[in-house]
Enzyme design. Structure first.
Site, mmCIF file in Angstrom:
data_model
loop_
_atom_site.group_PDB
_atom_site.id
_atom_site.type_symbol
_atom_site.label_atom_id
_atom_site.label_comp_id
_atom_site.label_asym_id
_atom_site.label_seq_id
_atom_site.Cartn_x
_atom_site.Cartn_y
_atom_site.Cartn_z
ATOM 1 N NE ARG A 94 6.171 -6.464 -6.729
ATOM 2 C CZ ARG A 94 4.948 -6.957 -6.694
ATOM 3 N NH1 ARG A 94 4.607 -7.973 -7.478
ATOM 4 N NH2 ARG A 94 4.045 -6.478 -5.876
ATOM 5 C CE1 TYR B 181 10.202 2.392 -10.778
ATOM 6 C CE2 TYR B 181 9.259 0.652 -9.429
ATOM 7 C CZ TYR B 181 9.537 1.986 -9.640
ATOM 8 O OH TYR B 181 9.170 2.910 -8.699
ATOM 9 C CE LYS C 213 9.145 -7.301 -3.189
ATOM 10 N NZ LYS C 213 8.515 -7.355 -1.883
ATOM 11 C CG HIS D 248 6.001 -9.590 0.907
ATOM 12 N ND1 HIS D 248 4.843 -9.116 0.317
ATOM 13 C CD2 HIS D 248 6.924 -8.609 0.753
ATOM 14 C CE1 HIS D 248 5.066 -7.905 -0.169
ATOM 15 N NE2 HIS D 248 6.304 -7.568 0.080
ATOM 16 C CB SER E 38 3.073 -4.787 -2.830
ATOM 17 O OG SER E 38 3.752 -6.011 -3.019
ATOM 18 C CB ALA E 39 1.811 -0.256 -1.652
ATOM 19 C CB CYS E 40 -0.632 -3.317 2.591
ATOM 20 S SG CYS E 40 -1.671 -3.467 1.118
ATOM 21 C CE LYS F 253 6.038 -5.856 2.983
ATOM 22 N NZ LYS F 253 4.933 -5.388 2.127
ATOM 23 C CB THR F 254 8.208 0.745 4.679
ATOM 24 O OG1 THR F 254 8.564 -0.165 3.645
ATOM 25 C CG2 THR F 254 9.351 1.698 4.936
ATOM 26 C CG ASP G 140 9.780 -5.897 0.901
ATOM 27 O OD1 ASP G 140 8.565 -5.644 0.970
ATOM 28 O OD2 ASP G 140 10.310 -6.366 -0.132
ATOM 29 C CG ASN H 215 5.316 1.257 -7.212
ATOM 30 O OD1 ASN H 215 5.357 1.070 -5.995
ATOM 31 N ND2 ASN H 215 5.968 0.490 -8.075
ATOM 32 C CB SER H 216 7.488 7.652 -6.878
ATOM 33 O OG SER H 216 6.627 8.201 -5.913
ATOM 34 N NE ARG H 217 7.843 0.610 -4.468
ATOM 35 C CZ ARG H 217 7.375 -0.196 -3.513
ATOM 36 N NH1 ARG H 217 8.119 -0.497 -2.479
ATOM 37 N NH2 ARG H 217 6.164 -0.719 -3.600
ATOM 38 N NE ARG I 37 -3.473 -0.273 0.769
ATOM 39 C CZ ARG I 37 -3.159 0.991 1.054
ATOM 40 N NH1 ARG I 37 -4.082 1.921 1.088
ATOM 41 N NH2 ARG I 37 -1.920 1.328 1.297
HETATM 42 P P1 GTP Z 1 6.094 -2.681 -0.301
HETATM 43 O O1 GTP Z 1 7.402 -1.974 -0.218
HETATM 44 O O2 GTP Z 1 5.398 -2.478 -1.603
HETATM 45 O O3 GTP Z 1 6.176 -4.136 0.038
HETATM 46 O O4 GTP Z 1 5.078 -1.938 0.710
HETATM 47 P P2 GTP Z 1 4.946 -1.756 2.293
HETATM 48 O O5 GTP Z 1 4.079 -2.836 2.828
HETATM 49 O O6 GTP Z 1 6.265 -1.554 2.936
HETATM 50 O O7 GTP Z 1 4.067 -0.414 2.391
HETATM 51 P P3 GTP Z 1 4.393 1.021 3.000
HETATM 52 O O8 GTP Z 1 4.701 0.979 4.467
HETATM 53 O O9 GTP Z 1 5.390 1.681 2.138
HETATM 54 O O10 GTP Z 1 2.987 1.761 2.856
HETATM 55 C C1 GTP Z 1 2.369 1.978 1.623
HETATM 56 C C2 GTP Z 1 1.330 3.056 1.720
HETATM 57 O O11 GTP Z 1 0.416 2.813 2.780
HETATM 58 C C3 GTP Z 1 1.935 4.443 1.965
HETATM 59 O O12 GTP Z 1 1.308 5.378 1.129
HETATM 60 C C4 GTP Z 1 1.610 4.692 3.413
HETATM 61 O O13 GTP Z 1 1.469 6.070 3.678
HETATM 62 C C5 GTP Z 1 0.317 3.922 3.638
HETATM 63 N N1 GTP Z 1 0.214 3.457 5.041
HETATM 64 C C6 GTP Z 1 1.180 2.786 5.731
HETATM 65 N N2 GTP Z 1 0.799 2.568 7.009
HETATM 66 C C7 GTP Z 1 -0.434 3.075 7.132
HETATM 67 C C8 GTP Z 1 -1.371 3.156 8.218
HETATM 68 O O14 GTP Z 1 -1.125 2.698 9.331
HETATM 69 N N3 GTP Z 1 -2.569 3.766 7.950
HETATM 70 C C9 GTP Z 1 -2.858 4.282 6.718
HETATM 71 N N4 GTP Z 1 -4.056 4.858 6.554
HETATM 72 N N5 GTP Z 1 -2.002 4.240 5.681
HETATM 73 C C10 GTP Z 1 -0.812 3.648 5.879
HETATM 74 C C1 SPV Z 2 6.624 -4.868 -3.459
HETATM 75 O O1 SPV Z 2 5.990 -4.613 -4.500
HETATM 76 O O2 SPV Z 2 6.190 -5.672 -2.604
HETATM 77 C C2 SPV Z 2 7.907 -4.189 -3.198
HETATM 78 C C3 SPV Z 2 8.479 -3.340 -4.248
HETATM 79 O O3 SPV Z 2 8.475 -4.372 -2.135
HETATM 80 S S1 SPV Z 2 9.305 -4.227 -5.492
HETATM 81 O O4 SPV Z 2 10.673 -4.421 -5.073
HETATM 82 O O5 SPV Z 2 9.258 -3.421 -6.722
HETATM 83 O O6 SPV Z 2 8.665 -5.494 -5.714
HETATM 84 MN MN MN Z 3 7.336 -5.775 -0.798
#
Ligand code: GTP
Ligand code: SPV
Ligand code: MN
Length: 570
Positions: free
Chosen positions: A51, A179, A188, A208, A230-232, A234-235, A257, A346-348, A379
């Site tokens: 993004r 993307y 989003k 979010h 993002s990437a903290c 959730k998944t 998400d 940020n590969s998905r 984070r």
């Molecule tokens: P978006 O899809 O961008 O909204 O992200 P998200 O919040 O769903 O993040 P996601 O669960 O994909 O995690 C992103 C990164 O954080 C990955 O590389 C995970 O391996 C890492 N991660 C997730 N949970 C943990 C955790 O409990 N501890 C640590 N150390 N890393 C984590």
């Molecule tokens: C985020 O960045 O919070 C995501 C991925 O969930 S994207 O759909 O590219 O915004």
């Molecule tokens: Mn997200």
């Protein structure tokens, strides 16, 4: 001026036809048909991998309605500037008309969007991420109540890339990117930016947030929603395999998400997931961190910007040891120290939610699930303890409003910079964030039994720079503490920032953490928090008089508590 127009029906045949076309023109690369049937790799343009928050605009007639945290253009200026980029953009291309429903097709809380796009890749993703095609047109009927989104790849040049939102007319324009959140307009753009603005007017919330159910040994399920940037995580939290499964605690997934939350007729906060798939971060995903998704990813999955092994399988950093020999990077080069990492950070993957073994039986519940706890988190290498509990709704809204987190590869720009990201909505709030805080405060008053509000941090580091907390499936221990608090079984220590678990109140059996590590994880350092409080003050200043008074009061109360508990250092 497309050469062809295709109305998408969402059928299997249509999906197969699009995949074949994309395999032919190189948009898709086929993967190993034995181990990854109906899975494809897509390599995006290397200048289009995340993004682009700097190119994302909220276009309201008044600048103050977009607020100090959003980029703003007036609707007239935005349209005048960007319309030329759409002119003739689809020449020689196919234009797809993609109707979709956000939310269960029979839910009163669901909404309809129509995305027009010249990217078949976007269509294939939208089909996984939303209820797309015939089902949406049927629900729409003769109504004109849908959010139009116009998307074109344009020429993929960042200086001709714009992601525009017109909340006043409920409209989205996106050009120049193919993307993720820039191009899948249901995600989003609609489900967060436009929906948050709609939700404010209509008395609901678009957040979010992941949604999960925590099952206890008696079989009772307690639902929680969590906002992390993002990437903290959730998944990973939403799909975890619980480390306490042997004691009867399990996690069920509703969403990973986005949560749309309404006040139910019983006065509870009820959440639906507007999406039907996961667009998840690949790096770091493996059998230990997320076995459920590893199970789900082997069919009907689109991989974007991951690496490719010589046997035609997807690969990324953190999957399993070092990169196998003969691997091709996300750019299609052979891997060397010059071309590393093999997968883009940020590969998905895009995978149907129904394929996760953790999917909840309430996934498609039209009424949503009742939320008992809201969780904020970020984070933070330092400062923020593993978990703390707010005192009440107003204090919890304060805690969410002053959230901070280190930036990640999910958006372009520097990684690892700590920034304020209130409720993980900084890039996604479709209106003035001060008004958003006010809306949160108002929602609390409408709830008979407002959810408890927590803050977590899985990312605190020790002096050796390593994460103190094992994370992933072990995070269930923190969820269990929350549940025990809700059911008044667990102790806590009152601190200046909120209630922190006593070490004994956490279920830590089977974990080999020293008591010193546990103390460090739970430590609230008044001096560090005094600095933090100053940063909050600076952030709040941006909003001037528009910031709700109760938040000022909470901030002052925090300062007062910190002063009582701190030993001043010179
Ligand atoms: P978006 O899809 O961008 O909204 O992200 P998200 O919040 O769903 O993040 P996601 O669960 O994909 O995690 C992103 C990164 O954080 C990955 O590389 C995970 O391996 C890492 N991660 C997730 N949970 C943990 C955790 O409990 N501890 C640590 N150390 N890393 C984590
Ligand atoms: C985020 O960045 O919070 C995501 C991925 O969930 S994207 O759909 O590219 O915004
Ligand atoms: Mn997200």
């Amino acid at each position: 001026m497309p050469s062809k127009i295709v109305w998408c029906d969402g059928s299997e045949q249509e999906n197969e036809r699009l995949a074949e076309e994309m395999l032919r023109d190189g948009t898709f690369i086929s993967l190993n048909e034995q181990t990854y049937p109906s899975c494809y790799l897509h390599r995006s343009n290397p200048n289009d991998v995340a993004r682009t928050e700097g190119l994302t605009f909220i276009c309201t007639s008044q600048k103050t309605d977009a607020g100090p945290t959003n980029n703003w253009m007036s609707p007239e200026e935005a349209k005048a500037k960007v319309r030329p980029l759409f002119e003739g953009a689809m020449k020689g291309r196919t234009m797809y008309v993609v109707p979709y429903i956000l939310g269960p097709s029979d839910s009163p809380y669901s909404k309809i969007g129509v995305e027009i796009t010249d990217s078949a890749y976007v269509v294939a993703n939208m089909r996984i991420m939303s209820r797309m095609g015939k089902v949406a047109l049927e629900r729409l009927g003769n109504s004109e109540d849908f959010v139009p989104g116009l998307h074109s790849l344009g020429d993929l040049q960042p200086d001709r890339r714009f992601i525009l939102h017109f909340p006043e007319e409920k409209l989205i324009w996106s050009v120049g990117s193919g993307y993720g959140g820039n191009a899948l307009l249901g995600k989003k753009c609609f489900a967060l930016r436009i929906a948050s603005a709609m939700a404010r007017g209509q008395g609901w919330m678009a957040e979010h947030m992941l949604i999960l159910g925590l099952e206890d040994p008696s079989g009772k399920v307690t639902y929680m929603a969590a906002a992390f940037p993002s990437a903290c995580g959730k998944t990973n939290l939403a799909m975890m395999v619980s480390a306490l499964e042997g004691q009867g605690y399990r996690v069920w997934t509703i969403g990973d998400d986005i949560a749309w939350m309404h006040v139910g007729s019983d006065g509870t906060l009820r959440a639906i997931n507007p999406e039907t798939g996961f667009f998840g971060v690949a790096p770091g995903t493996n059998e230990r961190t997320n076995p459920n998704i590893m199970d789900a990813l082997h069919k009907n999955t689109i991989f974007t910007n991951v690496a490719l092994t010589s046997s035609g399988e997807p690969w990324w950093e953190g999957l399993n040891g070092t990169a196998p020999k003969g691997i091709t990077t996300w750019k299609g080069e052979s891997l060397s120290s010059k071309t590393a990492p093999a997968a883009h950070p940020n590969s998905r993957y895009t995978v149907p939610a129904s394929q996760s073994p953790s999917i909840s039986s309430h996934f498609g519940d039209p009424q949503g699930v009742p939320i008992s706890a809201l969780i904020f988190g970020g984070r933070r290498a330092m400062v923020a303890p593993l978990v703390y509990e707010s005192q009440n709704w107003q204090h919890g809204v304060f805690v969410g409003s002053i959230m901070a987190s280190e930036t990640t590869a999910a958006a372009t720009g520097a990684v690892g910079v700590t920034r304020r990201d209130p409720m993980a909505m900084l890039p996604f709030c479709g209106y003035n964030m001060a008004d958003y805080f006010a809306h949160w405060l108002e929602m609390g008053a409408k709830l008979k039994n407002p959810p408890r509000i927590y803050h977590v941090n899985w990312f605190r580091r020790g002096e050796d720079g390593k994460f103190l907390w094992p994370g992933y499936g072990e995070n269930v221990r923190v969820l269990k503490w929350m549940l025990d608090r809700i059911e008044r079984r667990a102790d806590a220590t009152e601190t200046a920032i909120g209630n922190v678990p006593t070490p004994e109140s956490l279920t830590l059996d089977g974990l080999s953490l020293s008591s010193q590590t546990i103390r460090e994880l739970l430590r609230v350092d008044p001096n560090a928090w005094a600095e933090e409080s100053q940063a909050m003050g600076k952030f709040y200043e941006k909003f001037g008089k528009r910031l709700p008074e109760p938040l000022h009061q909470e901030h002052q109360a925090l300062d007062a508590r910190l002063q009582q508990s701190s030993i001043p250092v010179k």
